[in-house]
Design an enzyme around this catalytic site. Sequence first.
Site, PDB file in Angstrom:
ATOM      1  N   PRO A 182       0.894  -1.353   0.122  1.00  0.00           N
ATOM      2  CA  PRO A 182      -0.144   0.133  -0.110  1.00  0.00           C
ATOM      3  C   PRO A 182       0.953   1.410   0.058  1.00  0.00           C
ATOM      4  CG  PRO A 182       0.167  -0.775   2.064  1.00  0.00           C
ATOM      5  CD  PRO A 182       0.907  -1.720   1.087  1.00  0.00           C
ATOM      6  N   GLU A 195       1.338   4.743  -0.114  1.00  0.00           N
ATOM      7  CA  GLU A 195       0.323   6.015  -0.058  1.00  0.00           C
ATOM      8  C   GLU A 195       0.642   7.079  -0.977  1.00  0.00           C
ATOM      9  OE1 GLU A 195      -1.176   9.580   1.102  1.00  0.00           O
ATOM     10  OE2 GLU A 195       1.021   9.432   1.326  1.00  0.00           O
ATOM     11  N   CYS A 234       4.546   3.301   8.327  1.00  0.00           N
ATOM     12  CA  CYS A 234       4.642   4.670   7.527  1.00  0.00           C
ATOM     13  C   CYS A 234       5.789   5.447   8.185  1.00  0.00           C
ATOM     14  CB  CYS A 234       3.420   5.621   7.555  1.00  0.00           C
ATOM     15  SG  CYS A 234       3.707   7.127   6.545  1.00  0.00           S
TER      16      CYS A 234
END
Length: 321
Positions: free
Chosen positions: A7, A9, A98
Amino acid sequence: MRIILAPMEGLVDSPIRESLTQVGGIDRCVTEFIRVTHGMLPPRIFYKYAPELHNRCLTRTGVPVAVQLLGSDTDQMALHGARAAELGAPQIDINFGCPAKTVNKHKGGAVLLREPELLHRITSAIRQAVPSTIPVTAKMRLGYEDRSMGIACGQALEAAGAAEIVIHARSKVDGYKPPAYWEDVARVREAVATQVIANGDIWTVDDYWRCRTVSGCDDVMIGRGLISRPDLAVQIKASQSGQVLPPMSWPEAVGLVKNYGRALQGHLEDKFVIGRIKQWLNYLRRGFVEAEAVWPQARKLRELAALFACLESAVLKPRAA
């Protein structure tokens, strides 16, 4: 073995998931993170990040999509996990990896790796809020300042009921600088009973096999490698049986990018579509010499039609003798 699309971002949105899963070899996708703060987000936000929820949370080729949440408020994370499940998410993933400064400043992502007990509380709260048939998983790094917290964090997630743990093989401070510390992923894998999935610096088929040997993980998550070489998952799967497939051609890659751009046009202004395409083209430079050749011109273009034409016209000039 399974290959999961990471994923990323700001890049791996629904249209790019559709593009890459159509190429094949990908077993699961994960959405960009949905940021959870202090108020309940409306369903439209979940649908924005995971429009696949309208299709049983599957891409058009039938690849399942997990919904990822990011935040540190235990109660709100639990409520949002439950809401995602109600809307049809087949898996709830939690972002503890993250490295973005803004995200970490607001106590989200990798900064939480400093507090294994908080990882446990968040994961446990979501696990309790979500039906037992829906797996709760987590993505983490090996630590924040250094890689010393990997085992403690992995054990906290295991104790909280995480069904799988994806580990990016670096600390937050390491960022994305080579190398990836697959041997440290192996140490976490050996310390927990939960399924561990390796992530980080898998750019080629050979990288996959080295990662598998060093980390001991059959399953991998790939982000940048699949963006730069969209057929990488197919190539890895073929290598399981000793096959070597012809690589994706530049015209095939351009077709993917154009379809991606057209899909984005439905809900973004052209200037933002152009930005996303240039992001992808920048990664393609690693996988295609044609992309490298066309990049100096393409990066300057401000019109979508001109950008598409530029990509199509990329032709390698023969080297001088």
